[in-house]
Design an enzyme around this catalytic site. Structure first.
Site, PDB file in Angstrom:
ATOM      1  N   GLU A   1      -2.643  16.524   8.386  1.00  0.00           N
ATOM      2  CA  GLU A   1      -2.794  17.400   7.217  1.00  0.00           C
ATOM      3  C   GLU A   1      -3.254  18.790   7.660  1.00  0.00           C
ATOM      4  O   GLU A   1      -2.693  19.805   7.261  1.00  0.00           O
ATOM      5  CB  GLU A   1      -3.841  16.834   6.232  1.00  0.00           C
ATOM      6  CG  GLU A   1      -3.365  15.673   5.401  1.00  0.00           C
ATOM      7  CD  GLU A   1      -3.785  14.354   6.006  1.00  0.00           C
ATOM      8  OE1 GLU A   1      -4.122  14.323   7.206  1.00  0.00           O
ATOM      9  OE2 GLU A   1      -3.747  13.331   5.278  1.00  0.00           O
TER      10      GLU A   1
ATOM     11  N   ASP B   1       0.857  -1.179   0.000  1.00  0.00           N
ATOM     12  CA  ASP B   1       0.000   0.000   0.000  1.00  0.00           C
ATOM     13  C   ASP B   1       0.890   1.224   0.000  1.00  0.00           C
ATOM     14  O   ASP B   1       1.949   1.221   0.618  1.00  0.00           O
ATOM     15  CB  ASP B   1      -0.853   0.001   1.267  1.00  0.00           C
ATOM     16  CG  ASP B   1      -2.081  -0.872   1.110  1.00  0.00           C
ATOM     17  OD1 ASP B   1      -2.595  -0.962  -0.022  1.00  0.00           O
ATOM     18  OD2 ASP B   1      -2.510  -1.461   2.115  1.00  0.00           O
TER      19      ASP B   1
END
Lengths: 694, 571
Positions: free
Chosen positions: A363, A322
């Site tokens: 973020e 991933d």
């Protein structure tokens, strides 16, 4: 073991703090010595054809020690027969000891785990939901509901239904920092029996019956109770068995030849020759190598459900990873503000900062940090402002100010729709800005105030430091890496190029994982992958090596054949190395064992047939026939314990090309295997002569 | 070693090397059914044969069926030849008074088995046993058919490595028809013509009595020698028309015929490596096998040549008063070939699974005679028998790869085919057969009266070597004998027959089963982690494996045979 000494660039800060699981060494050896005798039982020794032959040989020479003329009058004395018997017996003990030491390390780990598995009282929730009763944890069954509160040991594996709490999982992971458990999340909602809840309380549904829980299975695995031989181990055993058979024929046909040319030999000498020739070195160490391989994996805090999985790891051709969390750091960070529609950078920064005030994700925090550094003004009054959480439907988050101003940031198309729905317009330069970010491999986030779009935030994926070099090594080993990501093609291609993976699949779905695995398997490759979510379970089961993260769901852990207790996906690379070491160790010691036979022939044959006048073949100049035979046998016995450390540690694996690796190992173990015994047998002969043994 | 000999060896190997590519390519074309120059001539014949025997050329066989056909074909050939030999005295042209050896049931059976297995071990002398009819219809025909069957087996083995996810290895009948029509017949015809030109007889005349210069009477045997001579080498059979085989001036009159006959032994098995490389799509793999074989061939040549160039120390001691340069060990060698041509013959025949020796290996110095012995003990892998030599070396290669593969940290594979439990079991069985049959039979012979009765001239170390030589020669389907052992006895006729059968069918069937295991698998793609087999390192490792695997099985018996004899001789 190279990986333990070299700092691993991939390890996240948390896992690099982690020490390899320590095993208490003192008890192991004491226990192993006792075990060496227990393992003399012919019924268990029978499984190892090479050692079984040695046992039979020992019994025969023992009988010949008691009565040297048992099989008719023969050359050879009681003393020499006795010495041969003793050396043969010790040879078996050494082989047993090697296996016992390897097993002992697994048992020590199992004991440590077992200590965490205490009976505790559990508060079972009675039907109706409010009242609880106290029962022993052993009485809990799958489907029961229990409540645990701070300080409790969690009574069994379970799924969190209610509450948020911190749990200390150090008993199984060795990681002391507590983890947060809460319901609903795929990953954080499972708890393991034997771990301790530190704060608050949780309501759990028990997912396993007593004795079938995660820790129980782990104990069984590290103990090697159910260890089965791997296919390659079986193949090697077949090869060793046939070598043994060939030598049996060679030795059994020798007396007729010897008598025919007038140089008769004694039975004890023949048995000495047989034992010296059959591959006792690898025969004695083979199971220790296998057990030690699983143990080394366990020391990396990875639990393998079978040796087969570890062996397969060494042979994988394709690695499916991933992107997020494995190749890149899990979080994307704000890197740049691109204003659009006539706004300037400072305005954009101010809007972005205010829109991200309540965003606690990395973020969000990185947006605030970047905004401040770019001179964002405190132009918005945040008193009484309300947070708007991100949802999968809206795909945006933001802040509603008390004065009615609405600030949003989110996926570009989501913001566009949001603005258009309110009658706003999308600035003409928005698409260009979005595209630029995509081309850089980043994720664009649009920012708006009301129906006006201010610009785009460039969220950058940070590729883990050192990963490129790691993929380089994998490529040299012939392993293809495939990156899977939900990102679009452009973004994916940039990250793929930066990380140096061989292939990538963008906008991947869980079905893609299975498809890629099957495609690669159809080409005859073994495929490894990591996963943690329930939707990864089918792919984990399909893969030849599926590594589930311990933080993952029960379904994922059950489908996988390895569980990584630290939940560090990059550890798969270490497991590959261990698997390769396992195979190399087997090959190297077999080659060494067979190469040794050359010198043993040169020691024993001239001694055996000294009557035939072939003393010229005694190239080592050994003192006497008896000392030659004893020296070869003593070397044969001593080499087993001498190689135990190597068998347990594994032959060093260097990421070289196959050809370089072959040359290196042939030089060390093949040529070394030819030369070393010549020197050692000569030295032993000097000692044997000096102490007057023969 | 003398320069002319070295030059001869160099020219020989150079010619072999030059022929490998064209011949190997031709063989590949033939068995793939592709177009060749001979098609206009042979396709109609092939079609006719298919129709005659009801062969469906499109039918594919799995390994069991292929092995069954191969075995039945051998059995049928054996039975027919046996009947012919048993009845030869009542058949036409059998009135010769010179046929003094009776074809007893055991001798006839031994001979029939021997020719059907390409061993052509001869417990009899051709000119004193066989009628021309037996030679032509019986022995010569078997030379073609058994040779073709070996080639078919080799091709089926290659298919196992080439094909993927199938159990089918080809069609045995189609393969032997093509091997005979396209390969053996035309080459034998060509070779036969050259031999006739060089003076090899092709007649059905009665034996000719002559008076020698010394005034004695001598009978010169005659016969259709040229018809048999070339195919016996080409098919790696080797059974001579006459008792002394290729040492006889009618079989092998000139150094040129000697050279050509040796070439005929080596060229097809050598070229088969290229057929393999070509069909597998990796010519380098074939070249490495050829290189390994050639290196071992050359090593044998040089070792044997060097030993034979020295004098027998006992004789040298007797004539030490006359100081002269060593003349070499000429005992048992034809003067028209000299030591060079004789040693080339010994090495080519012992490596090529062909019994057509041109000198008496029994009379070589102990270490010189040990070279052809070792060549056979290694398992006929140095070029080896027609078709069979290739799988013999590949099976050793699989053993080497199993270890080498592990040492590079991957589950071993060969040309993308995994070497798993089933494959290792078959390889192990194959490897076990040799020591089992050869050592046990040799041991049996030295402890039984029947076995010891064969040793009429020698005893001790040399006697042991003679018996060992007989059994490995039978097992390896080579057929040459270390003269000195009287092998025409019930004991040897039966025991060598057993060795020949296991060597041919036992090993052949196991090889087919292994091919089927490989054929079932997908060919895994070659990656940078795969172990390349076409490298100098791996070739070196292969050679080491060949010697260690062979050496470990036979070192003790060699120590008591030729090595002990050498030590005693040089004392």
């Amino acid at each position: 073991m190279q990986t333990s000494t070299k700092p691993n660039p991939l390890k996240t800060p948390e896992s690099s703090k982690l020490q390899r699981r320590k095993v208490d060494g003192t008890g192991i050896y004491r226990r192993a010595i006792a075990e060496s005798f227990v393992k003399l039982n012919p019924l268990t020794l029978y499984k190892n054809p090479v050692m079984f032959v040695v046992l039979v040989g020992t019994l025969v020479t023992f009988a010949l020690t008691i009565n040297p003329d048992l099989f008719g009058s023969q050359p050879g004395t009681r003393l020499i027969n006795g010495l041969i018997t003793g050396i043969l017996f010790v040879t078996i003990l050494f082989a047993n000891f090697a296996e016992a030491v390897a097993e002992g390390r697994g048992k020590a780990q199992a004991d440590a785990l077992r200590r965490t598995k205490q009976d505790t009282l559990a508060r079972r929730i009675l039907p109706g939901g409010q009242k609880t009763e106290e029962v022993s944890s052993t009485q809990l069954r799958k489907g029961d509901f229990v409540r645990v509160i701070a300080g409790d040991l969690i009574p069994g594996d379970g799924e969190v239904l209610e509450g948020v709490a911190s749990v200390d999982e150090s008993a199984i992971t060795g990681e002391s920092a507590p983890v947060i458990k809460e319901p609903g999340s795929d990953v954080a909602s499972t708890v393991t029996g034997g771990t301790r809840i530190l704060s608050d309380s949780l309501v759990l549904r028990i997912t396993s019956n007593p004795g079938e829980g995660f820790i129980d299975r782990m104990i069984a695995l590290v103990e090697g109770a159910k260890r089965q031989k791997t296919p390659n181990e079986i193949a090697l055993t077949v090869l060793l068995a046939v070598l043994t058979e060939i030598f049996l024929i060679v030795v059994a046909t020798l007396p007729p030849f010897a008598n025919f040319v007038g140089a008769p030999v004694s039975i004890a000498t023949l048995i000495a020759l047989l034992v010296a020739l059959i591959p006792t070195t690898i025969g004695g160490l083979l199971s220790a190598i296998g057990i030690a391989g699983m143990d080394r994996v366990a020391q990396f805090n990875v639990i393998a459900t079978s040796g087969k999985a570890v062996e397969a790891a060494g042979d994988i051709g394709t690695l499916i990873l991933d992107k997020t969390g494995t190749i890149t750091l899990g979080n994307r960070l704000a890197d740049e503000f691109i204003p659009v529609g006539g706004h300037n950078g400072r305005e954009l920064a101010s809007v972005a900062r205010a829109a991200s005030m309540f965003d606690d994700t990395p973020e969000g925090k990185s947006v605030v940090k970047l905004a401040v550094s770019q001179g964002a003004t405190n132009g918005y009054n945040l008193d009484g402002a309300e947070s708007v959480q991100f949802t999968a439907q809206t795909r945006m988050s933001g802040t509603d100010l008390s004065n009615g101003v609405v600030l949003r940031k989110g996926a570009v198309d989501a913001i566009k729709r949001y603005v258009v729905d309110q009658g706003g317009e999308t600035p003409p330069d928005l698409d260009a800005a979005t595209e630029r970010v995509s081309l850089l491999g980043g994720t664009p986030l649009a920012v708006c105030e009301g129906k006006e779009i201010f610009g785009v935030i460039y969220l950058k994926d940070i590729v883990k430091p050192g990963i490129r070099q790691r993929f380089e090594e994998l490529r040299r080993m012939g392993i293809k890496t495939i990156m899977l990501t939900g990102d679009n093609r452009v973004t994916a291609s940039v990250i793929a190029a930066e990380a140096g993976v061989d292939e990538f699949i963008a906008e991947a779905t869980p079905e893609d994982k299975i498809r890629v695995i099957k495609e690669n398997q159809a080409q005859g490759k073994l495929v490894a992958m990591t996963g943690d979510g329930t939707n990864d379970a089918p792919a984990l089961a399909q893969a030849d090596v599926g590594v589930a993260m311990n933080s993952g769901t029960q379904a994922a852990k059950e489908a996988a054949n390895m569980v990584d207790l630290d939940s560090d996906p990059t550890k798969l690379l270490d497991v590959v190395t261990i698997g390769k070491q396992l195979l190399i160790t087997r090959g190297a010691l077999t080659t060494f064992s067979i190469a040794n036979d050359v010198s043993k022939y040169f020691a024993i044959i001239p001694a055996m047939f000294s009557a035939a006048g072939i003393g010229a073949l005694n190239v080592m100049g050994l003192t006497s026939p008896n000392s030659a035979i004893l020296s070869a046998l003593i070397f044969n016995a001593l080499i087993i314990p001498a190689l135990i450390p190597l068998a347990l540690k594994g032959v060093e694996f260097k990421p070289l090309s196959a050809n370089q690796l072959l040359t290196r190992n042939i030089l060390i173990y093949g040529v070394g295997g030819l030369i070393v015994p010549f020197i050692c047998i000569k030295l032993i002969d000097i000692v044997v002569t000096a102490i007057g043994l023969a | 070693m003398s320069w002319p000999n070295l030059l001869q060896y160099a020219v020989f190997l150079l010619i072999v090397a030059l022929l490998v590519k064209p011949t190997g390519t031709y063989l590949a074309l033939v068995f793939e059914g592709e177009k060749t120059l001979l098609d206009p001539l042979l396709r109609p014949v092939e079609r006719l044969l298919f129709r005659l025997f009801g062969i469906d050329a499109t039918e594919q066989m799995d390994w069991k069926r292929y092995a069954l056909c191969f075995t039945l074909f051998g059995l049928l050939g054996t039975l027919l030849l046996y009947s012919l030999l048993r009845f030869q005295s009542v058949l036409a042209g059998s009135s010769s008074a010179y046929l003094t050896t009776p074809l007893t049931p055991d001798l006839a059976a031994n001979t029939a088995i021997s020719f059907a297995t390409t061993t052509t071990w001869q417990a009899y002398g051709g000119e004193s046993t066989m009628t021309y009819l037996s030679q032509m219809v019986g022995l010569c025909a078997q030379n073609f058919l058994a040779g073709a069957a070996g080639l078919a087996l080799g091709i089926a083995f290659i298919r196992g490595l080439v094909r993927q996810q199938t159990e089918m290895l080809g069609n045995f009948w189609v393969d032997i028809v093509r091997a005979t029509l396209w390969v053996l017949l035309p080459l034998s015809l060509l070779g036969g013509i050259v031999l006739v030109w060089q003076g090899v007889p092709l007649n059905f005349d009665a034996y000719t009595p002559i008076t020698t210069l010394e005034g004695r009477q001598q009978i010169i045997a005659q016969g259709p020698v040229a018809a048999l001579e070339f195919i016996k080498n080409l098919g790696t059979n080797g059974g001579g028309f006459f008792n002394v085989n290729a040492a006889h001036p009618y079989e092998n009159p000139t150094p040129l015929t000697n050279f050509l006959e040796m070439l005929a032994i080596v060229v097809l098995p050598a070229a088969f490596t290229h057929t393999f490389g070509r069909l597998i799509g990796r010519p380098k793999e074939g070249w490495v096998l050829f290189g390994v074989m050639t290196a071992l061939f050359l090593a044998g040549l040089l070792a044997c040549g060097w030993v034979e160039q020295t004098d027998n120390p006992r004789i040298a001691a007797l004539v030490s008063s006359v100081s002269s340069p060593p003349s070499g060990n000429l005992e048992g060698k034809e003067i028209r070939f000299g030591i060079g041509g004789s040693v080339l013959g010994a090495i080519a025949t012992s490596n090529g699974a062909t019994g057509s020796y041109n000198s008496m290996h029994d009379s070589y110095l102990p270490l010189g005679g040990a070279v052809p012995l070792v060549n056979m003990l290694l398992g006929e892998i140095i070029y080896g028998g027609l078709g069979t030599g290739l799988y013999s070396i590949i099976i050793v290669q699989v053993v080497a790869l199993f270890l080498a593969g592990l040492m590079v940290g991957s589950v071993p594979e060969y040309l993308g085919k995994r070497i798993g439990v089933a494959e290792v079991k078959l390889v192990a069985l194959y490897t076990l057969l040799g020591p089992m049959v050869v050592l046990i039979l040799t041991a049996l012979a030295v402890v039984t009266a029947g076995g010891k009765a064969g040793l009429t001239t020698n005893d001790g170390f040399h006697g042991l070597t003679e018996i060992l030589y007989a059994y490995i020669s039978s097992f390896a389907n080579n057929g040459q004998n270390f003269a000195g052992l009287s092998a025409n006895s019930t004991f040897y006729n039966l025991t060598t027959s057993f060795a020949m059968i296991i060597g041919r069918y036992g090993q052949g069937v196991v090889a087919l089963a292994l091919a089927a295991q490989f054929a079932k698998q997908v060919r895994r793609p070659f990656t940078s982690g795969s172990l390349p087999t076409a490298t100098v390192q791996f070739a070196g490792f292969l050679i080491a494996t060949i010697f260690i695997v062979g050496g470990l099985s036979y070192f003790p018996v060699l120590a008591l045979g030729p090595f002990a004899e050498h030590i005693r001789l040089s004392r």
